[in-house]
Structures are given as C-alpha cells and as structure tokens.
Design an enzyme around this catalytic site. Sequence first.
Site, PDB file in Angstrom:
ATOM      1  N   SER A 200       1.960  68.688  17.251  1.00 50.20           N
ATOM      2  CA  SER A 200       1.568  70.037  17.715  1.00 50.20           C
ATOM      3  C   SER A 200       1.427  71.129  16.848  1.00 50.20           C
ATOM      4  O   SER A 200       1.558  71.049  15.544  1.00 50.20           O
ATOM      5  CB  SER A 200       2.871  70.577  18.800  1.00 50.20           C
ATOM      6  OG  SER A 200       3.883  70.592  17.856  1.00 50.20           O
ATOM      7  N   GLY A 201       0.732  72.357  17.328  1.00 46.25           N
ATOM      8  CA  GLY A 201       0.246  73.525  16.359  1.00 46.25           C
ATOM      9  C   GLY A 201       1.215  74.541  16.934  1.00 46.25           C
ATOM     10  O   GLY A 201       2.156  74.692  17.517  1.00 46.25           O
ATOM     11  N   TYR A 202       0.228  75.845  16.967  1.00 51.89           N
ATOM     12  CA  TYR A 202       0.940  76.930  17.273  1.00 51.89           C
ATOM     13  C   TYR A 202       1.103  77.043  18.737  1.00 51.89           C
ATOM     14  O   TYR A 202       2.037  77.619  19.389  1.00 51.89           O
ATOM     15  CB  TYR A 202      -0.218  78.148  16.861  1.00 51.89           C
ATOM     16  CG  TYR A 202       0.105  78.569  15.344  1.00 51.89           C
ATOM     17  CD1 TYR A 202       0.941  79.429  15.095  1.00 51.89           C
ATOM     18  CD2 TYR A 202      -0.673  77.810  14.375  1.00 51.89           C
ATOM     19  CE1 TYR A 202       1.031  79.837  13.739  1.00 51.89           C
ATOM     20  CE2 TYR A 202      -0.694  78.137  13.117  1.00 51.89           C
ATOM     21  CZ  TYR A 202       0.241  79.019  12.848  1.00 51.89           C
ATOM     22  OH  TYR A 202       0.524  79.557  11.494  1.00 51.89           O
ATOM     23  N   THR A 203       0.251  76.338  19.539  1.00 54.17           N
ATOM     24  CA  THR A 203       0.013  76.740  20.882  1.00 54.17           C
ATOM     25  C   THR A 203       0.364  75.266  21.792  1.00 54.17           C
ATOM     26  O   THR A 203       1.118  75.271  22.769  1.00 54.17           O
ATOM     27  CB  THR A 203      -1.155  77.089  21.411  1.00 54.17           C
ATOM     28  OG1 THR A 203      -1.404  78.558  20.639  1.00 54.17           O
ATOM     29  CG2 THR A 203      -1.157  77.403  23.166  1.00 54.17           C
ATOM     30  N   LYS A 204      -0.414  74.160  21.509  1.00 53.53           N
ATOM     31  CA  LYS A 204      -0.405  73.009  22.169  1.00 53.53           C
ATOM     32  C   LYS A 204       0.332  71.772  21.478  1.00 53.53           C
ATOM     33  O   LYS A 204       0.612  71.733  20.394  1.00 53.53           O
ATOM     34  CB  LYS A 204      -2.039  72.520  22.147  1.00 53.53           C
ATOM     35  CG  LYS A 204      -2.890  73.465  22.934  1.00 53.53           C
ATOM     36  CD  LYS A 204      -4.244  73.101  22.992  1.00 53.53           C
ATOM     37  CE  LYS A 204      -4.768  73.220  21.414  1.00 53.53           C
ATOM     38  NZ  LYS A 204      -6.191  73.191  21.439  1.00 53.53           N
ATOM     39  N   ALA A 205       0.785  70.967  22.492  1.00 52.91           N
ATOM     40  CA  ALA A 205       1.524  69.584  22.056  1.00 52.91           C
ATOM     41  C   ALA A 205       0.298  68.543  22.263  1.00 52.91           C
ATOM     42  O   ALA A 205      -0.338  68.719  23.535  1.00 52.91           O
ATOM     43  CB  ALA A 205       2.771  69.493  22.818  1.00 52.91           C
ATOM     44  N   LYS A 220      -3.549  66.854  26.241  1.00 52.74           N
ATOM     45  CA  LYS A 220      -3.058  68.236  25.522  1.00 52.74           C
ATOM     46  C   LYS A 220      -2.357  69.197  26.724  1.00 52.74           C
ATOM     47  O   LYS A 220      -2.907  69.346  27.799  1.00 52.74           O
ATOM     48  CB  LYS A 220      -4.117  68.872  24.916  1.00 52.74           C
ATOM     49  CG  LYS A 220      -4.915  68.264  23.846  1.00 52.74           C
ATOM     50  CD  LYS A 220      -6.009  68.973  23.416  1.00 52.74           C
ATOM     51  CE  LYS A 220      -6.801  68.315  22.294  1.00 52.74           C
ATOM     52  NZ  LYS A 220      -8.006  69.195  21.847  1.00 52.74           N
ATOM     53  N   ASP A 332     -10.657  79.278  13.286  1.00 51.44           N
ATOM     54  CA  ASP A 332      -9.635  78.379  12.726  1.00 51.44           C
ATOM     55  C   ASP A 332     -10.245  77.195  12.067  1.00 51.44           C
ATOM     56  O   ASP A 332      -9.824  75.921  12.600  1.00 51.44           O
ATOM     57  CB  ASP A 332      -8.525  78.090  13.736  1.00 51.44           C
ATOM     58  CG  ASP A 332      -7.133  77.728  12.818  1.00 51.44           C
ATOM     59  OD1 ASP A 332      -7.169  77.858  11.594  1.00 51.44           O
ATOM     60  OD2 ASP A 332      -6.321  77.240  13.595  1.00 51.44           O
TER      61      ASP A 332
END
Length: 548
Positions: A200-205, A220, A332
Amino acid sequence: MLLIQLITMKRRKIVVAAGFCLSFFLGTLMNLLYIPGFEHHQNHDNRVHRYYHKKQQRVTGDSQLHVGESDTKAVAESNSKNAAGSRHHQDLLLQIRERFDEVVRYRRRQGHGSGTGDPVRPLERRRLMDSEPGDNWDPIKVIERTDNQQTHFQNRLSSSTYMQTKSRKDLTMNSRSINSTPMLDCSSIDNVTNIQYLGSGYTKAVYKATLNNSLSVALKSVDFGGHDMENCVKKYGSPGDCYRLASFKIVKEMTLMERLQHPNILKLYGYCYQDSNDIQDTVTAITELGSPLEMIQLLQTSWEERFRICLSLVRLLHYLAHSPLGSVTLLDFRPRQFVLVAGELKVTDLDDASTEEAPCSPSSTSDCVMEFPARNFTLPCSRGRCLGINEKRNLYNAYRFFFTYLLPHSAPPTLRPLLDKIVNSTGELIWGIDETLLQLEEVLHLYRNGFYLQNSTQTHRADYKRVVDASIPGENYRCWPSYQHDGCLLSVYSITEAIGVCESHAQCRAFVLTNQTTWTGHQLVFFKTGPASLNSAKGQVTYVRVGS
C-alpha cells in the site's frame, strides 16, 4: 405495568444503540491500528480476511462507471448536517468538490481547466503525499453539474446546489466495455482465490487475486489504515467524508485508464461497489497485474531488456504529451509507480496525473522554475502558461530515475555514443519528447538489424564444428549479464556474433542455439565450457570449438 414495559423497551434501545456505537468504534480502531503502510510481499492474512470477508456485499445494479447519485446524496446529507461546522470541515468538503470536478472534467474529455475552489492552492497539492486522506465515493455514475461556475463556493456547499443529477439512464457513460472487451464487475470477484496483499501507499491498498482459477488481477481499494485516511480522520474527524475524498483518487485513476488507451498504461478490467467497514459503496478497481520494478535487479539484467524499459517509458511519455486530454504530467514520478508486464513497462498509478500546466506571468522569472534535487530549469511563459512544463517534467524524471542507470551500461560499444547523447540531451532538457523518441527508435533499428556489430569481416581465432539436433545440458559457467543466473545465456544477432562472444570468454569452448528469441528477434544462446555432456536434442544446434 405499561410504564414498566416502556422503561424496559427504552433501556433495550439504549443498550442496542450503545452496542452498535461500540462495535463501530472498535471496527474503526482495528482498521486504523492494524493495517500497515507500504510493505511488499508479507503475510497479511488477517488484512485480506478483513477486506474480503467482513463485507456486506451489495452489488450495484449496473456495470457502468459513474460519479453521482448516491455520492450526491451523501454530500448533500453531509453538508446539511455540518452546515454549522468548522472551517476545517468546509475545507474538507471543498477538497472533495475539487476532486469531483477534476474527475468530471476528465470524463468530459476536457484536457485543461482551472477547477473550482481556492485558486491559490498550488498544483502540487494534488500530489499523493500532499493530498488529504479521504473516504470512498461511488465512481460509476456521471453527474451533470447545473450550478454556475462563477457562483461563490459557499453557495456550492449548500445541500440544494452542491450537485444536481439526472437519472442514471440519462447520465451513465458507455463503459460496459473497453475496446470491445466486457468489463468485470462485482460478480467477477465474488469468488476470487489466492488473495495476496501486495502493498500500500499513501492512499491505496493493492491485492493480487485469481479470477476463475485462471486470470490473475490486481485489486485496488482505499487503505483504511493508510497515511491519507489516518491524517484526514485525525484532522477532520469525519471518516465518511475522508473516505469519499480518498476514493476519488481511485475514481480518477479508473477514469484516466479508460480515457488513455496505450500499451504502456495498465489496463482497467473493471470495478466493483460494495458496502464495507460501515461505509456504503466502497470502490474496488480491477486492473491488469504487473510485477513491481526492482531497480537493483534491473541493473543485473541484459542491456537489451533495460533498453526495452527505457523505450517503453519514452513511448508512454510521448503519448502523454500528445494525449486526447492534452499534455499529461505524472507529478509523483518514481519507479514504484510503474510495473512490468511481460517485459513491457507500464504506469500503474494515475491518480496523481494532471493536465494542468502551471500559470505564469511574463514579467515573473520564478513562475516557470522546475526544481529538482540536482538542478533547476526555467521554462518560457507563453500565453499565461509555462510552455511545455508537463512534458519537460516527465522527461527529466525519466532521465534521473531511468536513463542514467539503465541506458548506457554494458551497451554494445558502437551504440554508446548515441546512447550517451540521448542521456546528456535529456539531462539538459535540450531535446523534447519527440526528438528523444526518434533517437531511441533509431537505436532500436540499429540493434534489431545487427548494424551495431563491429568488424563483421574479422576472421575468428578458431574453427567451430556444427552439430545438428544436439545440445549440452551441463558444462555451464556464469557470465554477466545473463538471462539465466546459473549459466551464461545471452542474445545474439547471428552465428558470427555468437562466435565473437565465445572467443571473448576464456571459459567458452562451445555454444548451443536455443529455439527462443527475444523481443527484438535476437536468438538466445547458451555458452558452455565444453562438449563433454553433448547429447541428442531435436531441433537444437550446437557449435563446438575445435581450434586453439
């Protein structure tokens, strides 16, 4: 007696309400505490279980990508409940509206727009690491905004004018298929198998799953324990609105995947809306599955494969510079935003893409400055916009993250001057994306047709005996870079090149032509220390060195 019954019923209602509130609190707390950040390939069975098996599965009635209806209702209710709320909450609603408007612009194929809301906010606020966390919003319906774009934003936040929609029949987009391929929906992922949490990142898994025991896909969804959700809930105290804000990143990404059709953009297979974590219509995007880029591993691969990645990237950036939506920049831009699918580089994260080009004033010298860690660039201001800033930003990021590491090293010597020129010209932004693509396509032409070979008339030091229908299973030695870690497997254009490679290796006394070719048409060849284990192998040809 009646009074006692009423009191008893009232107490029961209070107990039930208290139990519901406590379960909601504990569920939310578990999500926030036990979902980690970005961690690749670890065992997250509990997380997978929470995501897929604690849902109340409510499949939406149609399979068209939408933005509106239930979303509009949710925002209107939220606005009415929080009419007297704080400025912070109004700011959150404004961010939701801005992301909503951005998605609508992309759906209407408008490449350029200033958006709504606070005009002072910089473009970079949309970067993944800068945006506030958010909750989910149903992206499969298209809304039609009837409010005046010049109306004060406070009026827009009122429940009566925030969003107005027509019926789904009138406004849904024709997205039941992409390129004549039917899109997947909730029924497609009801019985997925081999679910694996990827990261996962900042928002999504992101999860890996198998459909029908055959097709591997990526799923996602908004990460309830991610950076964006945690920070947003902490700041605004509204999990529903925070999810709505975050979900628009997925909505935007699906929209761009649908609008921007290119071999180097990850394919959107479909999407699903279900109730989950006490939030209605949580969205899951179903996409093509790729392998994450591991730069250290890429440095150990053959130059031909590394060149393919760079060429794929430049072809993608060329398309983005001339896309139907206008010039698209990846704000990004990092290797982790890309994956490999069958050797081809594909961008997987588009929620951070933008078609907006920075505004500028001809009298200002700082409006069009692009700042990077190593150096800065100042671009010209033309008609109130920084000329080519989206294209230039993409190109320089390609240079600093990919070209410098992957292009020149272990390349054929005759191609090095042209490759060095490509690296230097992109590093200085002397070339634009059109010229860069032209030069890389020239490198491909030279390599694919064997024009990179030197001294083709040079005589070899030894003779080689050709043995048909034979192979050497053993007698391996290691070389770098090789397509196989425990042997020396290289690609060659011709037998002449294979002999030259063998004579340049002190260990080589034989080589075996395989039936495999690379993406350029070059043949894969095993180089061996000798013919001791020579045996019969139908369809293969072995060359054994017989001279000194």
